[in-house]
Design an enzyme around this catalytic site. Sequence first.
Site, PDB file in Angstrom:
ATOM      1  CE  LYS A  45      -3.294   2.631   2.884  1.00 19.05           C
ATOM      2  NZ  LYS A  45      -4.234   2.643   4.019  1.00 19.05           N
ATOM      3  CG  ASP A  97      -5.575   7.957   4.269  1.00 17.24           C
ATOM      4  OD1 ASP A  97      -6.523   8.573   3.729  1.00 17.24           O
ATOM      5  OD2 ASP A  97      -5.731   6.961   5.006  1.00 17.24           O
ATOM      6  CE  LYS A 113      -6.558   8.964   7.704  1.00 12.95           C
ATOM      7  NZ  LYS A 113      -7.166   7.869   8.419  1.00 12.95           N
ATOM      8  CG  ASP A 118      -1.972   5.309   4.683  1.00 16.18           C
ATOM      9  OD1 ASP A 118      -1.835   4.309   5.416  1.00 16.18           O
ATOM     10  OD2 ASP A 118      -3.046   5.583   4.104  1.00 16.18           O
ATOM     11  CG  ASP A 156      -9.884   7.667   6.433  1.00 13.30           C
ATOM     12  OD1 ASP A 156      -8.841   7.611   5.766  1.00 13.30           O
ATOM     13  OD2 ASP A 156      -9.902   7.880   7.673  1.00 13.30           O
ATOM     14  CD  GLU A 202      -6.818   5.255   2.236  1.00 14.00           C
ATOM     15  OE1 GLU A 202      -7.764   5.360   3.044  1.00 14.00           O
ATOM     16  OE2 GLU A 202      -5.657   4.991   2.596  1.00 14.00           O
ATOM     17  NE  ARG A 235     -10.856  -0.957   4.017  1.00 11.96           N
ATOM     18  CZ  ARG A 235     -11.361  -1.132   5.219  1.00 11.96           C
ATOM     19  NH1 ARG A 235     -12.480  -1.779   5.375  1.00 11.96           N
ATOM     20  NH2 ARG A 235     -10.754  -0.644   6.285  1.00 11.96           N
TER      21      ARG A 235
HETATM   22  N1  BES Z   1      -4.331   4.666   6.680  1.00  8.40           N
HETATM   23  C1  BES Z   1      -5.431   4.417   7.510  1.00  8.40           C
HETATM   24  C2  BES Z   1      -5.141   3.422   8.634  1.00  8.40           C
HETATM   25  C3  BES Z   1      -4.141   3.848   9.679  1.00  8.40           C
HETATM   26  C4  BES Z   1      -4.573   4.376  10.877  1.00  8.40           C
HETATM   27  C5  BES Z   1      -2.782   3.681   9.490  1.00  8.40           C
HETATM   28  C6  BES Z   1      -3.671   4.731  11.844  1.00  8.40           C
HETATM   29  C7  BES Z   1      -1.876   4.049  10.465  1.00  8.40           C
HETATM   30  C8  BES Z   1      -2.321   4.562  11.637  1.00  8.40           C
HETATM   31  C9  BES Z   1      -6.596   3.828   6.692  1.00  8.40           C
HETATM   32  O1  BES Z   1      -6.664   4.239   5.385  1.00  8.40           O
HETATM   33  C10 BES Z   1      -7.856   4.278   7.363  1.00  8.40           C
HETATM   34  O2  BES Z   1      -8.075   5.444   7.416  1.00  8.40           O
HETATM   35  N2  BES Z   1      -8.611   3.329   7.873  1.00  8.40           N
HETATM   36  C11 BES Z   1      -9.820   3.610   8.572  1.00  8.40           C
HETATM   37  C12 BES Z   1     -10.864   2.640   8.095  1.00  8.40           C
HETATM   38  C13 BES Z   1     -12.256   2.981   8.520  1.00  8.40           C
HETATM   39  C14 BES Z   1     -12.732   4.201   7.786  1.00  8.40           C
HETATM   40  C15 BES Z   1     -13.154   1.804   8.228  1.00  8.40           C
HETATM   41  C16 BES Z   1      -9.558   3.420  10.065  1.00  8.40           C
HETATM   42  O3  BES Z   1      -8.754   2.550  10.425  1.00  8.40           O
HETATM   43  O4  BES Z   1     -10.098   4.184  10.850  1.00  8.40           O
HETATM   44 ZN    ZN Z   2      -4.828   4.787   4.510  1.00  9.82          ZN
HETATM   45 ZN    ZN Z   3      -7.721   6.074   5.122  1.00  9.31          ZN
END
Ligand code: BES
Ligand code: ZN
Ligand code: ZN
Length: 474
Positions: A238, A243, A250, A261, A320, A322, A324
């Site tokens: 990834k 992000d 966010k 990210d 967010d 994204e 996946r």
């Molecule tokens: N890049 C983030 C995940 C992340 C969070 C990485 C903290 C490193 C530290 C990912 O893209 C994300 O935002 N995931 C969300 C998913 C949710 C919207 C279902 C999350 O984990 O909150």
């Molecule tokens: Zn992300």
């Molecule tokens: Zn994200």
Amino acid sequence: MKILSKLKQGELEIILLRDKKIPKNLSKTEKEILRIRHYEGEGCCFLEESRKVFVGVESCDYPFPNALRDALASAIGMIQKLNIKSLSLQVESQKEAKEVCEGILLGSYGFDTFKSKKNKSELKEIYLHSTKVEQTKLEAIIKESKIISDSVNKVRELINTPPMIATPKYVADFAQKTAKDSGFECKIYDEKFLENEKMGAFLAVAKASVNKPYLVHLSYKPKGAKGEKLPKIALVGKGLTYDSGGLSLKPGDYMTTMKADKSGACAVIGILESVAKLGIPMEVHGILGLAENMIGGNAYKPDDILIARNQKSIEVRNTDAEGRLVLADCLSFASDLKPDFLIDLATLTGACVVALGDYSTGIMGYNQKLKEEFSKAAFEAGELSGILPFNPYLRKLFNSEVADLCNIPSSRYGSAISAGMFLGEFVEKSLIQKWLHLDIAGPAYVEKAWGVNPFGASGAGVRSVVQFILNQVK
Ligand code: BES
Ligand code: ZN
Ligand code: ZN
């Protein structure tokens, strides 16, 4: 800084206090100094007169693999501040030699590229001695540790590079330069290619950014002896160079650190570099999904329905989630390579950090034996991990009323696992038992120093995957 197996005495000698035991054969003055300083084997103690540094090492009980690495990393931090050029120390086994080298090499990295005052150190040479390990073996261990640690440090530097510089194009060019320097191939594909491949999920994520997306295909194809076919592994990373969350923006506090990210993709570059430099007889492919998740008039939206490369439709309910989407198309692309192993590395979910803490990688997949094998390799390499179990009830949570799948689960609980199961939908069916998902959201970037890792990027995943690959050809 060089580690050498020369039988030379350094300006300072490190004495390892295994299990924090103080040696018995100390001089009277040494004993007296330790008594005055109340030193009982905890941390480091520098004896100026006798030019020794005592380094306390915690007892190395299972399940913690890092006592020696961590002790050396903290000692080297202290020693670098002293004005010395060389150092020597004794190791008792091959395992100790490897851990000492990694502790020193990984522990001496710091991200000071943008600081006016650099962390300068005079330390140039470290002499590693052993009465128990053969010289040639010692040299081989030093060489291997140096290659892997240099890759980890390079990956750390790339991840730490701010997003205004480290755009998808920058990371792609970085991969290309690494490939050229280390002797493997690199193909960079732009948006047109993604369109031709019908990568609707990947493209949607990248849409609102002025920095265009790239898919990078790295490949290392050594020649097998007498034309024999070598095992093949495909790695998918990834690579969200930023992000912001997209329209599901966010909050400020959660947005900082999102330059990291891209850690999965950066780790894949480092893994290929190490594998090529070590000349491991295995065919290794790296697929990097590089994009920026931004906001704008043409941004993809919650309610959009995307068609992924494998033709599955995805309802977007949160922009967010994204990673996946980008990985969905990259996993489908990587499946076409028909690998014997398929591993993705991704800072995929905050939920994985909630589950395992900052320091451990979440290992997921449908093959229990493979997950355990990987977890063992991670342990050998000195990285922490935990296996998170899939189950069919969590799989149901991303059913959608309007598409084949929804990009977020209907419950927050277990969402590191459900995200992993979402990815599994894009791995070609015949490869599902060969696939592992590594969620490195916790260890990839930590805003404090820990073990051999400085503040910021750790290079998580590089050492574990290289070890896993080494174990395949042993
Ligand atoms: N890049 C983030 C995940 C992340 C969070 C990485 C903290 C490193 C530290 C990912 O893209 C994300 O935002 N995931 C969300 C998913 C949710 C919207 C279902 C999350 O984990 O909150
Ligand atoms: Zn992300
Ligand atoms: Zn994200």
